[in-house]
Scaffold this active site. Structure first.
Site, mmCIF file in Angstrom:
data_model
loop_
_atom_site.group_PDB
_atom_site.id
_atom_site.type_symbol
_atom_site.label_atom_id
_atom_site.label_comp_id
_atom_site.label_asym_id
_atom_site.label_seq_id
_atom_site.Cartn_x
_atom_site.Cartn_y
_atom_site.Cartn_z
ATOM 1 N N TRP A 21 0.118 -2.607 -4.601
ATOM 2 C CA TRP A 21 -1.105 -3.278 -5.060
ATOM 3 C C TRP A 21 -2.325 -2.928 -4.223
ATOM 4 O O TRP A 21 -3.447 -3.213 -4.609
ATOM 5 C CB TRP A 21 -0.905 -4.803 -4.998
ATOM 6 C CG TRP A 21 -0.340 -5.234 -3.666
ATOM 7 C CD1 TRP A 21 0.977 -5.421 -3.377
ATOM 8 C CD2 TRP A 21 -1.048 -5.452 -2.442
ATOM 9 N NE1 TRP A 21 1.140 -5.726 -2.046
ATOM 10 C CE2 TRP A 21 -0.095 -5.769 -1.444
ATOM 11 C CE3 TRP A 21 -2.399 -5.416 -2.072
ATOM 12 C CZ2 TRP A 21 -0.449 -6.050 -0.131
ATOM 13 C CZ3 TRP A 21 -2.747 -5.692 -0.761
ATOM 14 C CH2 TRP A 21 -1.770 -6.003 0.188
ATOM 15 N N ASN A 22 -2.149 -2.349 -3.043
ATOM 16 C CA ASN A 22 -3.288 -2.277 -2.113
ATOM 17 C C ASN A 22 -4.354 -1.282 -2.551
ATOM 18 O O ASN A 22 -5.541 -1.497 -2.327
ATOM 19 C CB ASN A 22 -2.808 -2.011 -0.681
ATOM 20 C CG ASN A 22 -2.039 -0.724 -0.538
ATOM 21 O OD1 ASN A 22 -1.414 -0.257 -1.484
ATOM 22 N ND2 ASN A 22 -2.079 -0.148 0.630
ATOM 23 N N LYS A 51 5.442 0.725 -13.342
ATOM 24 C CA LYS A 51 5.477 -0.692 -12.957
ATOM 25 C C LYS A 51 4.450 -0.941 -11.855
ATOM 26 O O LYS A 51 4.670 -0.630 -10.687
ATOM 27 C CB LYS A 51 6.857 -1.123 -12.464
ATOM 28 C CG LYS A 51 6.956 -2.650 -12.498
ATOM 29 C CD LYS A 51 8.074 -3.213 -11.674
ATOM 30 C CE LYS A 51 7.673 -3.579 -10.290
ATOM 31 N NZ LYS A 51 6.504 -4.467 -10.155
ATOM 32 N N SER A 107 2.363 -3.228 -9.217
ATOM 33 C CA SER A 107 2.781 -4.387 -8.436
ATOM 34 C C SER A 107 2.408 -5.668 -9.187
ATOM 35 O O SER A 107 1.426 -5.711 -9.922
ATOM 36 C CB SER A 107 2.073 -4.370 -7.081
ATOM 37 O OG SER A 107 2.145 -5.638 -6.479
ATOM 38 N N GLU A 108 3.169 -6.700 -8.940
ATOM 39 C CA GLU A 108 2.854 -8.006 -9.539
ATOM 40 C C GLU A 108 1.495 -8.529 -9.054
ATOM 41 O O GLU A 108 0.926 -9.423 -9.647
ATOM 42 C CB GLU A 108 3.961 -9.024 -9.250
ATOM 43 C CG GLU A 108 4.316 -9.225 -7.785
ATOM 44 C CD GLU A 108 5.394 -8.257 -7.277
ATOM 45 O OE1 GLU A 108 5.383 -7.076 -7.692
ATOM 46 O OE2 GLU A 108 6.236 -8.678 -6.466
ATOM 47 N N GLY A 148 5.407 1.613 -1.572
ATOM 48 C CA GLY A 148 5.548 0.224 -1.135
ATOM 49 C C GLY A 148 6.146 0.177 0.253
ATOM 50 O O GLY A 148 5.994 1.113 1.045
ATOM 51 N N SER A 149 6.858 -0.895 0.536
ATOM 52 C CA SER A 149 7.346 -1.115 1.893
ATOM 53 C C SER A 149 8.625 -0.321 2.170
ATOM 54 O O SER A 149 9.356 0.065 1.244
ATOM 55 C CB SER A 149 7.640 -2.607 2.078
ATOM 56 O OG SER A 149 8.633 -2.997 1.159
ATOM 57 N N GLU A 200 6.735 6.649 -0.800
ATOM 58 C CA GLU A 200 5.528 6.577 0.031
ATOM 59 C C GLU A 200 5.508 5.173 0.628
ATOM 60 O O GLU A 200 5.256 4.197 -0.079
ATOM 61 C CB GLU A 200 4.277 6.818 -0.810
ATOM 62 C CG GLU A 200 4.263 8.218 -1.408
ATOM 63 C CD GLU A 200 2.897 8.652 -1.918
ATOM 64 O OE1 GLU A 200 2.686 9.859 -2.014
ATOM 65 O OE2 GLU A 200 2.060 7.787 -2.222
ATOM 66 N N CYS A 251 -2.055 1.748 3.794
ATOM 67 C CA CYS A 251 -0.834 2.294 4.406
ATOM 68 C C CYS A 251 -1.192 3.097 5.646
ATOM 69 O O CYS A 251 -0.453 3.114 6.608
ATOM 70 C CB CYS A 251 -0.081 3.149 3.404
ATOM 71 S SG CYS A 251 -1.118 4.373 2.611
ATOM 72 N N GLU A 293 4.555 -3.198 11.194
ATOM 73 C CA GLU A 293 3.352 -3.043 10.360
ATOM 74 C C GLU A 293 2.646 -4.389 10.197
ATOM 75 O O GLU A 293 3.287 -5.391 9.867
ATOM 76 C CB GLU A 293 3.738 -2.482 8.983
ATOM 77 C CG GLU A 293 2.525 -2.138 8.137
ATOM 78 C CD GLU A 293 2.876 -1.471 6.798
ATOM 79 O OE1 GLU A 293 3.800 -1.943 6.114
ATOM 80 O OE2 GLU A 293 2.197 -0.482 6.435
HETATM 81 P P1 NAD Z 1 6.681 -3.854 -1.869
HETATM 82 O O1 NAD Z 1 7.760 -2.993 -1.333
HETATM 83 O O2 NAD Z 1 6.782 -5.303 -1.663
HETATM 84 O O3 NAD Z 1 6.527 -3.632 -3.456
HETATM 85 C C1 NAD Z 1 6.249 -2.385 -4.038
HETATM 86 C C2 NAD Z 1 6.699 -2.363 -5.469
HETATM 87 O O4 NAD Z 1 8.122 -2.485 -5.529
HETATM 88 C C3 NAD Z 1 6.153 -3.498 -6.320
HETATM 89 O O5 NAD Z 1 5.823 -2.999 -7.583
HETATM 90 C C4 NAD Z 1 7.334 -4.460 -6.387
HETATM 91 O O6 NAD Z 1 7.309 -5.297 -7.525
HETATM 92 C C5 NAD Z 1 8.497 -3.497 -6.453
HETATM 93 N N1 NAD Z 1 9.780 -4.055 -6.007
HETATM 94 C C6 NAD Z 1 10.006 -5.081 -5.120
HETATM 95 N N2 NAD Z 1 11.329 -5.267 -4.951
HETATM 96 C C7 NAD Z 1 11.955 -4.340 -5.713
HETATM 97 C C8 NAD Z 1 13.325 -4.034 -5.963
HETATM 98 N N3 NAD Z 1 14.319 -4.699 -5.373
HETATM 99 N N4 NAD Z 1 13.606 -3.024 -6.812
HETATM 100 C C9 NAD Z 1 12.629 -2.308 -7.401
HETATM 101 N N5 NAD Z 1 11.315 -2.571 -7.234
HETATM 102 C C10 NAD Z 1 10.982 -3.566 -6.395
HETATM 103 O O7 NAD Z 1 5.324 -3.281 -1.256
HETATM 104 P P2 NAD Z 1 3.828 -3.809 -1.466
HETATM 105 O O8 NAD Z 1 3.640 -5.086 -0.754
HETATM 106 O O9 NAD Z 1 3.454 -3.742 -2.907
HETATM 107 O O10 NAD Z 1 3.004 -2.679 -0.735
HETATM 108 C C11 NAD Z 1 2.688 -2.692 0.614
HETATM 109 C C12 NAD Z 1 3.460 -1.625 1.343
HETATM 110 O O11 NAD Z 1 3.236 -0.363 0.724
HETATM 111 C C13 NAD Z 1 3.017 -1.444 2.776
HETATM 112 O O12 NAD Z 1 4.137 -1.251 3.579
HETATM 113 C C14 NAD Z 1 2.160 -0.172 2.704
HETATM 114 O O13 NAD Z 1 2.043 0.485 3.932
HETATM 115 C C15 NAD Z 1 2.891 0.608 1.684
HETATM 116 N N6 NAD Z 1 2.035 1.638 1.066
HETATM 117 C C16 NAD Z 1 2.293 2.950 1.336
HETATM 118 C C17 NAD Z 1 1.484 3.943 0.791
HETATM 119 C C18 NAD Z 1 1.697 5.379 1.093
HETATM 120 O O14 NAD Z 1 1.066 6.217 0.441
HETATM 121 N N7 NAD Z 1 2.527 5.763 2.042
HETATM 122 C C19 NAD Z 1 0.415 3.575 -0.021
HETATM 123 C C20 NAD Z 1 0.198 2.232 -0.273
HETATM 124 C C21 NAD Z 1 1.023 1.272 0.262
#
Ligand code: NAD
Length: 454
Positions: A129-130, A153, A155-156, A204-205, A226, A261, A358
């Protein structure tokens, strides 16, 4: 699913989440549609994306307003994100043909040889979402240009933006059976993992990324991740303008409310300039305007997720409990909305969570170092490996340090930036594979080797 404005805590929309059966239906639709999309000449697919590029500009006021309302990004930064996304799309529009065309390897003799690049098939784009436009564009644009079907998909926390993206792609001519949005939280993401897709592209994370990689491993399809970072910035003692460097570092920490990120998450400063750096950084942090993200003067808006305020407070308390000094900030701003003052911690070390975990907020620890060797050791003392920045008057000196860092990206006299022409990749817990650059075009296709005997 309720969409909450993080600045006002008001519910701004309610969205029906996809169910397992609706996601399976979307998959069947895209599975059928992908072939027709793939056989279109690449120029036609590029033409649709070119229209999408134009629509992002045409509708920028609506799009920026939605983005700020749902993630709390200062409005100007929402415009910046849209601009940045258009820049990346432009790069893909201008370079995709070159990297997707057939390559003749042997054109004479008994056996001719060539390579063609075919789409992977139907891929999942599970997104964060960021920076919903930027991180989305890294994936769904080259995926679509490459002839793939996409189950996207968002982010929520950025679903309204995801809906705009889908609406504009359709308006631009991308068929609905080549691109489908899946609305929902982690559970919806998990349904995607169960489907027989041809690739998984996740932003994501680390925690979620790792569990996705484990779950899809048996499919033996590409899985790109990523993930997060704990990105360091190192200030050498030969910098010419300490205040300017402090200002750049501060921007790297607080931009996007600290939720990038590749945000600067920890700072190391050499003895000689340490005091001046800390003084200037803290003075500039004090002046930051925290408040309504719709207000033009605002530099730091609210955190996007409710739990994050408490998380940052715990990190700060952990550091202070272990001997750090909080020079400024860290307090909640106002009673409504998830606002926090930028926080500056000194006397920090790597026993403290704020230096290793982080933060994803406008919080930073500044640590004194004696020389480049100590800086390199501390910068590398992390599970992550996304980016690292070095500030110095000397490129030679900075380059020596940059060569020793195990990160996907290094910066000299800049930080917190991404370029469409360069691969975006994380090492260690920051990810797997690369997006952007020619590698980010090729990531969405598979080679086929032709042996031809005329
Ligand atoms: P998150 O991992 O909580 O969620 C990311 C996505 O995964 C969302 O769409 C979420 O609904 C989905 N998700 C959650 N649980 C899941 C599961 N069990 N199975 C499948 N999908 C699932 O991360 P976030 O809070 O949305 O994003 C923040 C993180 O993303 C930070 O750690 C940030 O550093 C990282 N990020 C990295 C980059 C990069 O380019 N390296 C870019 C942006 C954000």
């Amino acid at each position: 699913m309720q969409i909450i404005n993080p600045a006002t805590e008001e519910i701004i929309a309610e969205i029906a989440e996809d169910t397992e059966s609706s996601i399976r239906e979307k998959y069947q639709l895209v599975k059928k549609g992908q072939r027709a999309w793939a056989v279109r000449p690449v120029g036609e697919r590029i033409a649709a994306i070119e229209k999408f590029y134009g629509l992002l500009e045409e509708e920028k006021d609506v799009l920026a307003g939605t983005l700020t309302a749902e993630v709390g990004k200062p409005l100007q930064q929402s415009y910046n994100e849209l601009n940045g996304a258009r820049g990346r799309i432009r790069w893909f529009l201008d370079h995709s043909k070159q990297w997707l065309q057939e390559e003749w390897v042997v054109t004479e003799g008994a056996t001719r040889e060539k390579i063609s690049y075919e789409p992977l098939g139907v891929i999942a784009n599970i997104s964060a979402w960021n920076y919903p436009y930027l991180v989305g564009v890294n994936v769904f644009i080259p995926a679509l240009i490459g002839g793939n079907g996409v189950l996207y998909k968002p982010s929520e926390y950025s679903t309204l933006t995801g809906q705009h993206i889908q609406r504009l792609l359709y308006k631009a001519g991308v068929p609905s059976d080549a691109f489908q949005l899946v609305a929902g939280k982690g559970k919806a993401g998990e349904v995607l993992l169960e489907l027989p897709l041809n690739g998984y592209f996740f932003t994501g994370s680390y925690k979620t990324g790792r569990s996705i990689a484990e779950k899809v491993a048996g499919k033996l399809v590409p899985c790109q991740l990523e993930l997060g970072g704990k990105d360091p910035l190192y200030v050498m003692d030969d910098v010419e303008d300490v205040s300017k460097v402090a200002g750049a570092a501060l921007e790297g920490v607080v931009y996007n409310n600290g939720q990038s990120c590749c945000a600067v998450e920890r700072i190391y400063v050499q003895d000689k300039v340490y005091d001046a750096f800390v003084k200037s950084y803290t003075e500039q942090a004090r002046k930051m305007v925290v408040g309504d993200p719709k207000d033009k003067a605002t530099e730091v808006g609210p955190l996007s997720r409710p739990g994050q305020l408490e998380f940052l407070k715990e990190q700060i308390a952990d550091a202070v409990g272990k001997g750090a000094k909080l020079l400024y900030g860290g307090g909640r701003v106002g009673a409504v909305g998830y606002f926090i003052e930028p926080a500056v911690l000194v006397d920090v070390d790597h026993r403290m969570r704020v230096m290793t975990e982080e933060s994803f907020g406008p919080v930073v620890g500044i640590q004194r170092v004696k020389d480049d060797a100590e800086a390199v050791e501390l910068m590398g003392d992390t599970e992550y490996g996304l980016t690292a920045a070095v500030y110095s008057a000397s490129y030679e000196r900075a380059e020596k340090v940059m060569q020793e860092l195990n990160t996907g990206t290094v910066y000299w006299n800049c930080c917190d930036r991404v370029s469409a022409g360069l691969p975006w990749s994380g090492r260690k817990h920051s990810g797997l594979g690369a997006t952007l650059s020619y590698q980010g075009i090729r990531a969405f296709v598979q080679p086929k080797a032709y042996h031809i005997r005329p």
